[in-house]
Design a protein around this motif. Structure first.
Motif, short mmCIF file in Angstrom:
data_model
loop_
_atom_site.label_atom_id
_atom_site.label_comp_id
_atom_site.label_asym_id
_atom_site.label_seq_id
_atom_site.Cartn_x
_atom_site.Cartn_y
_atom_site.Cartn_z
N PHE A 49 0.48 -1.17 0.34
CA PHE A 49 -0.09 -0.38 0.20
C PHE A 49 1.21 1.13 0.13
CE2 PHE A 49 -2.35 3.37 2.28
CZ PHE A 49 -3.34 3.17 1.33
N LEU A 50 0.62 2.39 -1.23
CA LEU A 50 1.00 3.65 -1.22
C LEU A 50 1.17 4.44 0.34
CD1 LEU A 50 3.85 5.24 -2.39
CD2 LEU A 50 2.06 5.85 -3.74
N LEU A 51 1.38 4.79 0.75
CA LEU A 51 1.08 5.53 1.99
C LEU A 51 1.23 7.10 1.08
CD1 LEU A 51 2.05 4.21 5.43
CD2 LEU A 51 0.02 4.65 4.78
N PRO A 52 0.55 7.75 1.83
CA PRO A 52 0.43 9.32 1.02
C PRO A 52 1.39 10.04 1.65
CG PRO A 52 -1.41 9.59 2.37
CD PRO A 52 -0.53 8.12 2.50
N SER A 53 2.32 11.19 1.26
CA SER A 53 3.25 11.61 2.38
C SER A 53 2.51 12.09 3.32
CB SER A 53 3.69 13.10 1.43
OG SER A 53 3.19 13.95 0.97
N ILE A 54 1.22 12.76 3.65
CA ILE A 54 1.17 13.43 4.84
C ILE A 54 1.67 12.64 6.34
CG2 ILE A 54 -1.13 12.40 4.30
CD1 ILE A 54 -2.25 15.18 5.94
N HIS A 55 1.57 11.29 5.76
CA HIS A 55 1.63 9.99 6.89
C HIS A 55 2.44 9.88 7.51
CE1 HIS A 55 1.26 6.20 8.13
NE2 HIS A 55 0.10 6.50 8.40
#
Length: 190
Positions: A12-18
């Motif tokens: 899963f690709l977590l967004p940069s805000i994570h």
């Protein structure tokens, strides 16, 4: 640490805000908090779809190594969402009709609608049609645990029942009492 997307072990690709430490805490500014909540809701729904997860519990915030750990925790920045904050996010999911408390009359566990019940109803009807199950009585077990995996495999019974009820309102399904509980008969679309 720079803000950058990150791929979890499950792919899963977590967004940069994570990667932003404030993302894991409630923000004092209501406008900022509303933006963060929207980001969390999108993240939780897309992660649930990716992993085919149906249930989110407040206790998942404490479950290191659990199903939701990849998204509720970021070891790279030593952050995790706290139970109280996750409880508020769960309430927002319910408020936006993308989750429902399950079981009802409690607020610590929800059924996550990464597909809305109406979408599940259409998926269910298409499955029944494509597998030649029209006008055949099927048990709920036969639908959620078919011999050949399907998009309906492991769908929780409350969600299945809701989808069938939606189909029944348009005369495309009928719930039938059978000796071992309940079954359903599907009808072609008119």
């Amino acid at each position: 640490m720079s803000l950058s997307p990150h791929t979890t072990p499950s792919g899963f690709l977590l967004p940069s805000i994570h990667s932003a430490p404030p993302f894991f805490t409630q923000q004092p500014n209501p406008a900022t908090q509303a933006i963060v909540e929207e980001q969390w809701i999108r993240l939780l729904l897309s992660y649930a779809r990716h992993r085919k997860l149906f249930t989110l519990r407040v206790d998942d915030s404490e479950d290191k190594g659990g199903e939701w750990d990849e998204v509720l925790r970021n070891e790279r920045i030593n952050r995790r969402i706290q139970s109280a904050y996750l409880s508020k996010l769960i309430a927002k999911l319910v408020e936006k009709n993308v989750a429902a408390y399950d079981p009802p009359r409690q607020t610590r566990s929800v059924l996550v609608y990464w597909r809305l019940p109406e979408e599940w109803a259409e998926t269910l009807h298409q499955w029944a049609d494509s597998t030649g199950q029209m006008n055949t009585i099927l048990t709920f077990y036969e639908i959620t645990d078919p011999p050949v995996p399907s998009p309906l495999s492991n769908v929780p019974l409350p969600l299945l029942r809701t989808a069938i009820t939606i189909l029944a309102k348009t005369n495309r399904a009928q719930i039938i009492a059978i000796p071992d509980g309940e079954g359903v008969r599907f009808f072609p679309s008119k």
